[in-house]
Design a protein around this motif. Structure first.
Motif, short mmCIF file in Angstrom:
data_model
loop_
_atom_site.label_atom_id
_atom_site.label_comp_id
_atom_site.label_asym_id
_atom_site.label_seq_id
_atom_site.Cartn_x
_atom_site.Cartn_y
_atom_site.Cartn_z
N HIS A 41 0.62 -1.23 0.09
CA HIS A 41 0.23 -0.12 -0.09
C HIS A 41 1.14 1.33 0.30
N TRP A 42 2.53 1.00 0.78
CA TRP A 42 2.59 2.29 0.56
C TRP A 42 4.28 2.24 0.43
N THR B 185 -0.71 8.59 -7.84
CA THR B 185 -0.83 8.51 -6.27
C THR B 185 -0.91 9.28 -5.01
N GLY C 250 1.45 6.32 -1.95
CA GLY C 250 0.45 5.33 -2.33
C GLY C 250 0.83 4.37 -3.33
N SER C 251 0.39 3.62 -3.26
CA SER C 251 0.60 2.62 -4.22
C SER C 251 0.21 2.79 -5.98
N SER D 131 0.98 11.53 -2.63
CA SER D 131 2.72 11.54 -2.18
C SER D 131 2.34 12.90 -1.39
#
Length: 300
Positions: free
Chosen positions: A88-89, A131, A123-124, A133
Motif C-alpha cells: 500500500h505504501w 498516487t 501510495g501504491s 504523495s
C-alpha cells in the motif's frame, strides 16, 4: 433451586455450542481456528542504490610562454538512495553530498558545497498511474563560503545559513522506467539563516535582523536515473518552486545532471552540471560544470 439449574445451564451451554459449530463450508474446526489466528505477512521490497565519486585535475607550469597559473582541483560526490515498497505504501530517502576545492595562484577556494536530504511517502501504484504523495526536503552546506579574493575571510554563507526546508503534498508518478515525477499545489518553503551576522544583513531573502522566512506555493520535482548503455549512466534532477505571491519569472530552479562513462571497473570520466536560479540570492542564473577523470564506486 432445581428450577434454576436448567435455565442457567442453557445460558452457559448455547454460546459454547455456537462457538463449536463447524463453518458452513465444512472446514474442520482446527483448520478454521488456525486460519483465523494466521497473520498475513505483507511483502516488502527494499532497494538501496549508492554512488561515490572523487575526481581531480592538476596543472603544473614552468617557464610556460603562453601563460597561465599552476592549479589543482578536487571534487567529491556522494548519493545514497533508499527505497522501501509494500502493498500500500512506498517510502524513498535520498541523501546528496557534493564538495569541491580549487587551488590557483596559491589561493585555496571552495567551488561546490551541498548537503541535501529528501524523503517522500507515496501510495501504491498498483491501481493508478498517479498516487497521493508527501515530500520533505532539507538543504544546506557543510563549510563557510567566501567571496573570491577575500583575504579577511568574511563568510557569505555557512552551515545553517542558509538552511532550506520544504514540505509538500501532491501526486507522484512512477510508471516510466527510470523516471520519478512529483507535483504539489500545496507546498511551503522555509529559509533559516542561523548566522547572526548574515541574518543582520538580511541575506537569502530574510528581513534584516530576522533569521526565518516562510513562503507558500507550488512545487514540481523530476528525477531520472538509468543506464543509457553498458558504459554510460545518467542521473538528473530538476526541482522547481513557485511562490504564489511573486511573479512567475521569479520561480526557483535547482537542477543538476551527472553523466558517467566507465573506462574500467572503478575508473570513470564524469560530467557534472548544475544550474541554479534563486532571485533571493542573485538575479542571474548560476551555473557550474565540471569534467574530470576519477574513481567511482556504485552500490546496487
Amino acid at each position: 433451586m432445581r428450577n434454576w439449574i436448567l435455565p442457567i445451564g442453557l445460558i452457559l451451554f448455547v454460546p459454547a455450542l455456537k462457538a463449536q459449530t463447524p463453518p458452513e463450508d465444512g472446514t474442520p474446526l482446527d483448520t478454521a481456528a488456525a486460519q483465523e489466528d494466521s497473520v498475513v505477512v505483507e511483502e516488502v521490497v527494499r532497494n538501496h542504490v549508492g554512488l561515490f565519486s572523487i575526481s581531480g585535475s592538476v596543472t603544473n607550469l614552468a617557464n610556460w610562454n603562453p601563460g597561465g597559473e599552476n592549479s589543482a582541483n578536487l571534487s567529491f560526490l556522494a548519493r545514497q538512495n533508499w527505497r522501501r515498497e509494500s502493498e500500500h505504501w512506498a517510502t524513498n530517502h535520498l541523501l546528496e553530498l557534493n564538495y569541491g576545492l580549487s587551488r590557483q595562484a596559491g589561493l585555496l577556494t571552495k567551488n561546490a558545497d551541498k548537503l541535501e536530504w529528501t524523503s517522500s511517502l507515496q501510495g501504491s501504484f498498483d491501481s493508478y498511474e498517479w498516487t497521493m504523495s508527501g515530500q520533505f526536503n532539507a538543504r544546506t552546506q557543510i563549510a563557510p563560503g567566501y567571496a573570491a579574493g577575500d583575504t579577511l575571510l568574511i563568510p557569505l554563507s555557512t552551515i545553517g545559513a542558509p538552511l532550506y526546508f520544504q514540505f509538500s503534498l501532491g501526486a507522484a508518478h512512477k510508471e516510466w522506467e527510470g523516471w520519478d515525477l512529483f507535483f504539489s499545489p500545496i507546498s511551503s518553503k522555509s529559509t533559516a539563516v542561523l548566522d547572526s551576522a548574515l541574518s543582520a544583513k538580511g541575506s537569502f531573502g530574510v528581513e534584516a535582523g530576522s533569521s526565518w522566512r516562510w513562503e507558500g506555493g507550488g512545487k514540481a520535482t523530476v528525477n531520472f536515473s538509468d543506464a543509457l548503455s553498458d558504459h554510460w549512466t545518467l542521473t538528473a534532477k530538476l526541482d522547481l518552486f513557485y511562490n504564489y505571491e511573486q511573479p512567475l519569472k521569479d520561480i526557483d530552479v535547482q537542477s543538476e545532471a551527472i553523466l558517467l562513462y566507465s573506462l574500467e571497473k572503478f575508473l570513470t570520466i564524469n560530467v557534472h552540471v548544475q544550474l541554479v536560479r534563486d532571485t533571493d540570492i542573485v538575479e542571474a542564473w548560476q551555473r557550474r560544470s565540471v569534467v574530470g577523470v576519477g574513481l567511482t564506486f556504485s552500490q546496487k
